[in-house]
Design a protein around this motif. Structure first.
Motif, PDB file in Angstrom:
ATOM      1  N   UNK A   1       0.838  -1.204   0.000  1.00 47.90           N
ATOM      2  CA  UNK A   1       0.000   0.000   0.000  1.00 47.90           C
ATOM      3  C   UNK A   1       0.876   1.259   0.000  1.00 47.90           C
ATOM      4  N   UNK A   2       1.927   1.254   0.796  1.00 47.46           N
ATOM      5  CA  UNK A   2       2.811   2.425   0.836  1.00 47.46           C
ATOM      6  C   UNK A   2       3.505   2.632  -0.513  1.00 47.46           C
ATOM      7  N   UNK A   3       3.854   1.530  -1.188  1.00 55.18           N
ATOM      8  CA  UNK A   3       4.456   1.662  -2.513  1.00 55.18           C
ATOM      9  C   UNK A   3       3.443   2.203  -3.514  1.00 55.18           C
ATOM     10  N   UNK A   4       2.207   1.725  -3.434  1.00 55.82           N
ATOM     11  CA  UNK A   4       1.165   2.241  -4.322  1.00 55.82           C
ATOM     12  C   UNK A   4       0.921   3.720  -4.058  1.00 55.82           C
ATOM     13  N   UNK A   5       1.022   4.125  -2.812  1.00 59.91           N
ATOM     14  CA  UNK A   5       0.863   5.540  -2.488  1.00 59.91           C
ATOM     15  C   UNK A   5       1.986   6.363  -3.122  1.00 59.91           C
TER      16      UNK A   5
ATOM     17  N   UNK B   1       1.192   6.685  -6.772  1.00 58.28           N
ATOM     18  CA  UNK B   1       0.066   7.594  -6.993  1.00 58.28           C
ATOM     19  C   UNK B   1       0.492   9.049  -6.836  1.00 58.28           C
ATOM     20  N   UNK B   2       1.427   9.304  -5.938  1.00 61.75           N
ATOM     21  CA  UNK B   2       1.884  10.682  -5.715  1.00 61.75           C
ATOM     22  C   UNK B   2       2.586  11.259  -6.937  1.00 61.75           C
ATOM     23  N   UNK B   3       3.171  10.409  -7.787  1.00 63.41           N
ATOM     24  CA  UNK B   3       3.861  10.923  -8.975  1.00 63.41           C
ATOM     25  C   UNK B   3       3.031  10.694 -10.236  1.00 63.41           C
ATOM     26  N   UNK B   4       1.702  10.614 -10.058  1.00 62.82           N
ATOM     27  CA  UNK B   4       0.810  10.598 -11.209  1.00 62.82           C
ATOM     28  C   UNK B   4       0.233   9.254 -11.568  1.00 62.82           C
TER      29      UNK B   4
ATOM     30  N   UNK C   1      12.910  10.256  -6.948  1.00 57.83           N
ATOM     31  CA  UNK C   1      12.998   9.528  -5.673  1.00 57.83           C
ATOM     32  C   UNK C   1      11.966   8.414  -5.613  1.00 57.83           C
ATOM     33  N   UNK C   2      10.701   8.748  -5.855  1.00 52.05           N
ATOM     34  CA  UNK C   2       9.633   7.773  -5.671  1.00 52.05           C
ATOM     35  C   UNK C   2       9.589   6.733  -6.778  1.00 52.05           C
ATOM     36  N   UNK C   3      10.184   7.048  -7.922  1.00 50.48           N
ATOM     37  CA  UNK C   3      10.330   6.040  -8.968  1.00 50.48           C
ATOM     38  C   UNK C   3      11.424   5.041  -8.607  1.00 50.48           C
ATOM     39  N   UNK C   4      12.494   5.531  -7.998  1.00 47.81           N
ATOM     40  CA  UNK C   4      13.715   4.728  -7.851  1.00 47.81           C
ATOM     41  C   UNK C   4      13.789   3.907  -6.587  1.00 47.81           C
ATOM     42  N   UNK C   5      13.045   4.271  -5.545  1.00 49.50           N
ATOM     43  CA  UNK C   5      13.210   3.565  -4.274  1.00 49.50           C
ATOM     44  C   UNK C   5      11.877   3.476  -3.540  1.00 49.50           C
TER      45      UNK C   5
ATOM     46  N   UNK D   1      19.392  10.513  -0.293  1.00 48.83           N
ATOM     47  CA  UNK D   1      19.238   9.838  -1.585  1.00 48.83           C
ATOM     48  C   UNK D   1      20.029  10.513  -2.694  1.00 48.83           C
ATOM     49  N   UNK D   2      19.991  11.836  -2.753  1.00 47.08           N
ATOM     50  CA  UNK D   2      20.614  12.555  -3.866  1.00 47.08           C
ATOM     51  C   UNK D   2      22.115  12.785  -3.671  1.00 47.08           C
TER      52      UNK D   2
END
Length: 654
Positions: free
Chosen positions: A149-153, A156-159, A375-379, A387-388
């Protein structure tokens, strides 16, 4: 609606915006030929099967706990009967205790005590099994469900597709908590029975402390995992750019306790803070009580609506030493803490938002949003604030899918495979098979495109802004091919009927759109013409659909005419764009007979001149004020050569 949201109209605006965004995403997804790798992973059939298994096991555990309640009640009744019969014998005179009847009763009491011992062991065994089943479920499937669920969130946050399943998780967490508290009461009842009766080999004093310790441990873990950020931090002014926060601008964030117990309503106070680097502080109401009244589904939640980050003065002076990328690549975290006191337990809870990016100027928003995307795509690590320092590469196929989501969520229509191929070529500089290709963060957002003064992401963000503000209806209808190279457009147009045109985004100008049409010379050769890209400044003066309708070119020795006949591949222009014209040509006002203050109404008509011996693309002229009726009068009294001379002078001076 007025009663619920009268005091906070921005809240209902955000809700409606999210609903409309999901509708746009669904419509956009329907036009896409295939799902991308990320969306496929989110809709894995194995995941759905696990969800059903979790719900089934939780229901079975709840039933087992309730059945054990009946066993404990039977044990209590049996012990009361034993206690009564034992005390009755004890109250007899010593002489009466030697009778044969009493000896027989003593044998019956011994048998009853053996049954009590067996039932105590049986109840403790059943309680142990329930605890073990809960432990296994929490350690494996339920934890995986929560992580999914957290991954799906994140996605969803990035479209990506809006995430669901939190209500189902809440149901599972609540039922497990109720079962654990039920088991805890059963153990308390056993302790009560122990104080009234014990004997050599009694299993309760041996097993009960261990079982109670395990129950409390599971409750602690269950509560800690149940405290989640239901809606990530987001400025109401930019609902499609969550986790980018501007200093001194309010943002909203919603938290939820997945264990919904009536006893906790208004009893849990949540405190919001920002990460402890002391560079930023949170202003506004940062302590609120969780309740079941504000959420439509009655969940135990709290929403902070008036928080705003403020930069401390001590750090503001050093900000000028940071590069523009350092600002938008610095990650922060909004943290939340509370304490639950229930049935003698005190549990401290903590959770954090996904990493956020702080900006001080709205011009930093595009690059900040790029950081959030990457960030949210990669991890799936929710708290890697460094991260950066060394950002990993991303799979190009997944990145392209996320880029398509930017269009579906922000402007209502995603990208098809041909458009994505063009973006892949632009990123890689050549035609490649991008399924397994790894793209660096620098290539995406920091390095300039070859021969350009801007990055790939800045170029793409400018196109999104152009669509949103100036050509949204045309884009949603699918009439803007947009992402097609000059070489590809000539291949597409060369065999088409003269006057066939297509619309594409400029590769050299930020936020520009142009159109190219195919023509045929007298000797049969095919030629192509492209206008100088229209940017937001020119499109603010004249709608793009009207430009396509009224556009004129002047060939040497010819009168002005509109060369645009068919939208690629063969759609009549007026059929494609007619409903988007601001007015029909025959609806333009005609000169009045001395009325209307004596002025002749005028319209803007875009005009270009193309020489016969030129095959290179030419720029359009400025927009010339001329009404259709005046133009008709000119054609009656002036020769085409005179009109051409006048237009050429205008072009020259402009």
């Amino acid at each position: 609606l007025q009663g619920k949201y009268h005091g906070n109209p921005m809240h209902i605006a955000v809700i409606i915006s999210n609903c409309l965004r999901e509708e746009r995403r669904i419509l956009a997804a329907a036009s896409m030929p295939v799902q991308g790798p990320l969306e496929k992973s989110l809709q894995n059939s194995i995941v759905s099967e696990r969800q059903r298994n979790v719900e089934h096991k939780v229901s079975a555990i709840k039933n087992s706990a309730q059945m054990t309640d009946q066993d404990v009640k039977y044990l209590e009744d049996l012990q009361e009967e034993f206690d009564f019969r034992y005390k009755t014998i004890q109250s007899l005179e010593q002489s009466d205790k030697n009778s044969a009847l009493i000896k027989q009763e003593m044998l019956a009491l011994q048998a009853m005590l053996n049954t009590l011992d067996y039932k105590r062991k049986e109840v403790l065994s059943k309680i142990g099994r329930v605890i073990h089943e809960i432990d296994m479920l929490m350690s494996n499937m339920l934890t995986e469900e929560l992580l999914d669920w957290k991954r799906r969130q994140q996605i969803a946050c990035i479209g990506g597709p809006l995430h669901g399943g939190l209500d189902q998780l809440q149901n599972c967490f609540t039922l497990l908590a109720e079962s654990l508290f039920q088991v805890r009461r059963q153990l308390e009842k056993l302790d009560e029975l122990l104080t009234r009766l014990t004997y050599d080999g009694d299993p309760i004093p041996v097993q009960r402390p261990q079982l109670l310790e395990k129950v409390n441990f599971l409750l602690y873990n269950l509560f800690r995992n149940s405290f989640v950020v239901e809606r990530q931090p987001c400025m109401p002014t930019h609902p499609q750019r969550p986790m980018v926060l501007k200093t001194l601008i309010q943002f909203t964030v919603k938290l939820r306790l997945l264990i919904k117990l009536p006893e906790l309503n208004y009893q849990i106070r949540v405190k919001a803070t920002i990460d402890n680097n002391r560079r930023f502080v949170l202003c506004g109401t940062h302590v609120k009580a969780m309740n079941m009244d504000e959420s439509a589904n009655g969940s135990l939640s709290v929403e902070f609506r008036h928080l705003q980050p403020k930069e401390m003065k001590s750090s503001a002076g050093s900000k000028g030493n940071e590069g523009p990328h350092m600002v938008t690549e610095e990650l922060h975290s909004i943290s939340f803490e509370t304490q639950v006191c229930l049935y003698g337990l005190t549990i401290n809870l903590e959770t954090s938002s996904l990493p956020v990016v702080m900006i001080s100027n709205v011009s930093q928003l595009p690059n900040a949003w790029a950081s959030i995307i990457w960030y949210n795509l990669s991890t799936n690590d929710p708290q890697n604030l460094s991260f950066f320092n060394n950002p990993p590469a991303a799979t190009l196929s997944q990145l392209l899918e996320v880029l398509s989501w930017q269009f579906s969520s922000y402007v209502g229509r995603g990208l098809n495979s041909e458009q994505l191929n063009m973006l892949a070529e632009k990123l890689m500089g050549q035609q490649v098979s991008y399924n397994d290709y790894q793209l660096s963060w620098a290539k995406f957002c920091k390095e300039h495109l070859p021969g350009k003064s801007f990055t790939f992401w800045v170029w793409l963000e400018a196109i999104l802004d152009l669509i949103k503000k100036h050509i949204l209806p045309l884009w949603i209808d699918g009439y803007v091919m947009g992402f097609v190279s000059k070489e590809k457009e000539r291949i597409l147009l060369k065999d088409k009927t003269p006057g066939t045109f297509l619309l594409r985004f400029s590769e050299s100008n930020l936020g520009g759109i142009t159109f190219t049409w195919v023509d045929q010379l007298e000797n049969g050769d095919v030629t192509f013409h492209s206008v100088e890209p229209y940017n937001k400044g020119r499109l603010s003066a004249l709608p793009f659909a009207d430009i396509l309708r009224d556009y004129k070119v002047i060939m040497a020795d010819n009168v002005p005419e509109n060369p645009l006949k068919y939208l690629y591949p063969d759609i009549p222009k007026d059929k494609a764009f007619g409903k988007h014209y601001s007015c029909q040509p025959n609806e333009v006002s005609k000169p009045s007979d001395g009325g209307g203050k004596g002025y002749v109404p005028s319209v803007f008509i875009p005009v270009s001149k193309i020489l016969n011996d030129s095959t290179d693309p030419h720029s359009p002229s400025d927009l010339l004020p001329m009404s259709p009726s005046v133009y008709a009068v000119l054609r009656e009294h002036l020769s085409p050569t005179v009109i051409e001379t006048a237009v050429c002078c205008k072009l020259f001076h402009s």
